[in-house]
Structures are given as structure tokens and as C-alpha cells.
Design an enzyme around this catalytic site. Structure first.
Site, short mmCIF file in Angstrom:
data_model
loop_
_atom_site.label_atom_id
_atom_site.label_comp_id
_atom_site.label_asym_id
_atom_site.label_seq_id
_atom_site.Cartn_x
_atom_site.Cartn_y
_atom_site.Cartn_z
N ALA A 109 88.63 41.01 54.89
CA ALA A 109 88.41 40.86 56.33
C ALA A 109 89.63 41.31 57.13
O ALA A 109 90.75 41.14 56.66
CB ALA A 109 88.11 39.40 56.66
N ASP B 297 94.78 44.01 49.18
CA ASP B 297 95.49 44.17 50.45
C ASP B 297 95.89 42.75 50.85
O ASP B 297 95.14 42.05 51.53
CB ASP B 297 94.55 44.82 51.47
CG ASP B 297 95.25 45.15 52.77
OD1 ASP B 297 96.42 45.57 52.72
OD2 ASP B 297 94.64 44.99 53.84
N CYS C 238 101.28 44.80 54.77
CA CYS C 238 101.73 45.48 56.00
C CYS C 238 103.04 44.84 56.45
O CYS C 238 103.22 44.54 57.62
CB CYS C 238 100.65 45.45 57.08
SG CYS C 238 100.25 43.82 57.67
N1 SAM Z 1 91.99 44.40 54.00
C1 SAM Z 1 91.76 43.85 55.32
C2 SAM Z 1 91.40 44.97 56.28
O1 SAM Z 1 91.70 46.12 56.00
O2 SAM Z 1 90.78 44.68 57.31
C3 SAM Z 1 92.95 43.05 55.81
C4 SAM Z 1 93.30 41.93 54.89
S1 SAM Z 1 94.56 40.88 55.49
C5 SAM Z 1 95.99 41.82 55.26
C6 SAM Z 1 94.69 39.69 54.23
C7 SAM Z 1 93.50 38.80 54.05
O3 SAM Z 1 93.79 37.89 53.01
C8 SAM Z 1 93.12 37.96 55.27
O4 SAM Z 1 91.81 38.23 55.67
C9 SAM Z 1 93.26 36.52 54.79
O5 SAM Z 1 92.23 35.66 55.26
C10 SAM Z 1 93.19 36.66 53.29
N2 SAM Z 1 93.92 35.56 52.61
C11 SAM Z 1 94.80 34.72 53.13
N3 SAM Z 1 95.20 33.83 52.20
C12 SAM Z 1 94.54 34.11 51.07
C13 SAM Z 1 94.51 33.54 49.78
N4 SAM Z 1 95.24 32.50 49.47
N5 SAM Z 1 93.70 34.10 48.88
C14 SAM Z 1 92.95 35.19 49.19
N6 SAM Z 1 92.93 35.77 50.41
C15 SAM Z 1 93.73 35.23 51.33
#
Ligand code: SAM
Length: 435
Positions: A108, A173, A226
Site C-alpha cells: 500500500a 519495499d 525510501c
Molecule cells: N510499496 C508501497 C507503494 O509503492 O505504494 C509503499 C510501501 S511503504 C514504503 C511500506 C508499507 O509497509 C506501508 O504500507 C506500511 O503499512 C507497511 N508496514 C509497516 N509496518 C509493517 C510491518 N511490521 N510489517 C509489514 N508491513 C509493514
């Protein structure tokens, strides 16, 4: 706190620090990429009614000038997606091949999943997002662009258990300290702390283990963040390679961006870093080839179903010889290929067709927006610009057509659907999308 950030960047970047600081003080660049799964580039450009300029780094990415891109026709029609220029790099580096199983572990709001499908749509893609609210945003973004991958909302551990040693390509990511957002939101630096960076680095290292578990022997894994922090980037890559000596770090051959920063004996030249120094915001990308002893696990598929009323609706709307129909949580889903079996955390498995209410079929907006079904629609009505704009506000249109459901298009692009009754085209545009 900001002072600590600048001190650390100075130590990290050496000679390039002054230029970095200057570039970081400028405004963020605004870019979109074109959804070529929906229409060809020339058609999209004709519909875009604001100024765009091609980027030199990625030929699908354009700089744009508009203060409210979400209110443009091109956005509403799912022809563009606002995505930071360097955020398009991870999918480009992963570049999955046809017929492969691809997992986007932290998907997301969806930019990289969309990009993966733009690069290759003949893949089985699982877009996972552990946060349920964000997973729903992911679903609506994908639906707006007419894309229909599998969407799950699972902890990455559960995802890795479910698809252990099955994925051909994995994109991690990872959640990170997000310094690539500084030029968009300067308040990020107010929360800058080494403690936070270390916590995130630990989480990323756990997620890398889940990514390893998901990957089959011979799979490719992209790890991206990022942020500019070495703990979250090079140090994590180094530690991952130490834990898995058979994994290879591959050389990302790209004419843009910077190599990674040196850390111990890591082959940092194989990594890519993007920052304001490269005319973008921030991205770190590492590409691994996974080698492990476990054999690829058997992939199970769901058993399709039939449902007279739903099948009749599909055949009335589409000239299609073969499809797979599935039922999940009261909704019917259509796919052109068999769908993987997923026992929990599933949000969407394919194109949502609709649901039955007391033997009456209620179609879903996403069925009419799905790019893969667009060539098969038999019943459609092409709208003029004024009609499209009126429909988008939620009003009925009037036309002398037979009663029944129709796909509505504008400049041949799927807009939504209507139910015609005695010349009135009832408005079925979802309330949350109207403007
Ligand atoms: N790939 C996405 C895009 O291009 O739109 C962006 C991803 S963002 C950098 C990282 C994502 O990792 C967030 O949506 C967040 O909710 C999720 N995240 C946060 N903590 C996490 C965890 N403990 N395990 C897995 N995902 C997690």
C-alpha cells in the site's frame, strides 16, 4: 534533531554533501506515470489536460504541473498514477518475467504493484499490505487503474508461511524512516532519532527473513526503502548476506542514480541510491538472487464454481469463451486463469463481478473497470465529454437504448456502468468517487 540528520549526511556523503543540502532545500518534484495497461501512451497524453514533461530516467514517468491531480479526467479514468520518480526503480529492477508468481510484501498504497503490472501483466501478483485500512486504499487504487491482482492483508510472517519457497520474484519495499519524503513534508525531520532508525532497521531485517522464506530457490528479491540511512540500507544488505552466504547480490546496471555507500567489504557498487542529487526524492534498491536448499513448494489452486444467474450476467455482458468463477464472502470473482488458494487475509482474488441479493444480481463497479475484460464487452455506450462529466457527478443520463446494464466509456476508456430503464441511464458511479 534536524542538526543530527545533517551531521550524519555530511559524514555519509563527503564531497557531495553541500550539493545534497542545496538540492534538499528545493521543492519536491511532482511526477506521474502512465497506466499503459489501460490505454496506449498517445491516447493517455490526449486525455491529460495539464502540462507534462517527460523525465529522462524512466520513459513512462512525466513531471507535471497541477495543484489537484486527483480531480483531473486522466486520474478519474485511471490513466495516471502519481508516483515519485525514483519510486519507480524497484519494479524496474525486479522486472518479473511472464507466468511467474510475484509477491509485493508491503504494497500500500500501491505504486510499485501498479508499476510491476505495467512492466509485465502476465504474472500472478499477490499485493499484500499488513495494515487493513491501507490494504483497502491499495484495493481502491488498483481498481481505479483497472488492475485485478490478488490482494491480501496479512502479517508478512503469515504470508511467508502460506507461500513458503513458492515466489519467483519478491518485492520488499520496506517501512522506513522515509527521508525521501523530506522535500514534501519537512516535519519528518522533527521526529528524527537514532533510536527510531535502529528500530526500523531491526524490523526490516525481520521482513528480509520473511522475504527469504517466500522466495523459491533461484528467485529474485528486491529490497528497497525510501531513506538515506546506512543502517536501513547497506548495513541491512550486508547482514542479510552474512546470514545467507549462498544468496548473491546482483549488480543493478542502471545509468542513473548513485552506487551504495561503502560499508565493510560489501560490494556497494552493485546497489543503487537515488536522492535529490539525482533529481528525485529518495530510494535505495538492492537486487538479490536467492539460493536455498528447500525445494519449491507445490502451489494449490482454488476450485472454481458455477452460478446460473452470475454466469448469465457475465455472458450477457461479455463475448468470452472461457473464464473461472469463484465465490468469496458473498461476492463472485472472475479470472482468466486459475486462482491460488489463500486461506486467510484475502481481500480480493480477481475481478469482482458482484453479489446476489435474493436471487437478483448486483454488479460491481470494478467489473466494468477491469482492463482485462475491456476487449470482451458487448454492451457499451460511448459518452460525450459533457455526459461523462455529468455522470461523474452522480446524475442520470437519458438515451434511447434497450433496458439493461451497459459499460459507459469516454474516449473508449471504461468509466463505469449504468442500468438503463425506459431511456434513463441510472447512475451507478460509486458515491465516494463522484465529483
Ligand atoms: N510499496 C508501497 C507503494 O509503492 O505504494 C509503499 C510501501 S511503504 C514504503 C511500506 C508499507 O509497509 C506501508 O504500507 C506500511 O503499512 C507497511 N508496514 C509497516 N509496518 C509493517 C510491518 N511490521 N510489517 C509489514 N508491513 C509493514
Amino acid at each position: 534533531m534536524a542538526t543530527l540528520f545533517y551531521e550524519r549526511m555530511k559524514a555519509l556523503l563527503g564531497d557531495e554533501y553541500e550539493s545534497f543540502k542545496e538540492e534538499l532545500s528545493k521543492d519536491a518534484v511532482k511526477t506521474i506515470f502512465l497506466n499503459e495497461r489501460k490505454a496506449d501512451r498517445d491516447t493517455i497524453k490526449k486525455i491529460i489536460d495539464f502540462k507534462i514533461e517527460a523525465s529522462r530516467i524512466n520513459d513512462r514517468v512525466y513531471f507535471y504541473e497541477h495543484d489537484n491531480i486527483g480531480r483531473t479526467n486522466a486520474y478519474d479514468l485511471g490513466l495516471i498514477y502519481p508516483q515519485e520518480l525514483s519510486a519507480t526503480m524497484p519494479a524496474q529492477v525486479l522486472a518479473p518475467q511472464k507466468n511467474s508468481l510475484v509477491v509485493d510484501m508491503c504494497a500500500a498504497p500501491g505504486g510499485k504493484s501498479i508499476d510491476l503490472l505495467n512492466i509485465q501483466d502476465d504474472i500472478t501478483l499477490i499485493c499484500n499490505e499488513h495494515d487493513f485500512k491501507r490494504a483497502k486504499i491499495l484495493r481502491s487504487n488498483l481498481e481505479r487503474l483497472g488492475l485485478s491482482p490478488i490482494i491480501t492483508s496479512l502479517k508478512t510472517k503469515d504470508l511467508a508461511d502460506m507461500f513458503e519457497s513458492q515466489a519467483d520474484y519478491v518485492l520488499l519495499d520496506a517501512p522506513c524512516s522515509g527521508e525521501g519524503m523530506i522535500r514534501k513534508d519537512r516535519s519528518i525531520l522533527n521526529n528524527y532519532s537514532l533510536n527510531n532508525i535502529q528500530k526500523l532497521a531491526n524490523l526490516q531485517s525481520e521482513l528480509l527473513e520473511d522475504a527469504f522464506k517466500l522466495s523459491r530457490d533461484g528467485a529474485y528479491l528486491v529490497y528497497s526503502t525510501c531513506t538515506y540511512e546506512i543502517e536501513e540500507n547497506e548495513m541491512n544488505v550486508y547482514a542479510f548476506l552474512q546470514r545467507h552466504p549462498r544468496v548473491t547480490l546482483l549488480d543493478i546496471q542502471m545509468g542513473h542514480g548513485h552506487p551504495g555507500v561503502q560499508y565493510k567489504d560489501l560490494a556497494s557498487h552493485k546497489l543503487r541510491r537515488f536522492s535529490p542529487l539525482d533529481g528525485c526524492e529518495g530510494q535505495f534498491v538492492a537486487l538479490f538472487e536467492i539460493h536455498k536448499d528447500d525445494k519449491q513448494k507445490h502451489i494449490s489452486y482454488l476450485k472454481p464454481c458455477t452460478q446460473k444467474i452470475v454466469d448469465a450476467f457475465i455472458n450477457e455482458m461479455l463475448a468470452i469463451d472461457h473464464y473461472y468463477l469463484y465465490k468469496f464472502n458473498d461476492y463472485y470473482y472472475l479470472s482468466l486463469k486459475p486462482v491460488l488458494k489463500i486461506d486467510k487475509g484475502l481481500l480480493r482474488m480477481a475481478v469482482e463481478v458482484g453479489t446476489l441479493n435474493k436471487q437478483v444480481f448486483i454488479p460491481s463497479h470494478s467489473f466494468f473497470r477491469a482492463n482485462i475484460l475491456r476487449p470482451y464487452f458487448k454492451k457499451l455506450i460511448e459518452l460525450e465529454l459533457e455526459e461523462y462529466l455529468k455522470y461523474r457527478t452522480g446524475l442520470s443520463l437519458f438515451k434511447d437504448v434497450e433496458d439493461g446494464y451497459y459499460l459507459l466509456t469516454y474516449l473508449k476508456q471504461a468509466v463505469g456502468f449504468t442500468k438503463a430503464s425506459k431511456g434513463e441511464l441510472k447512475n451507478k458511479y460509486p458515491k465516494g468517487l463522484r465529483f
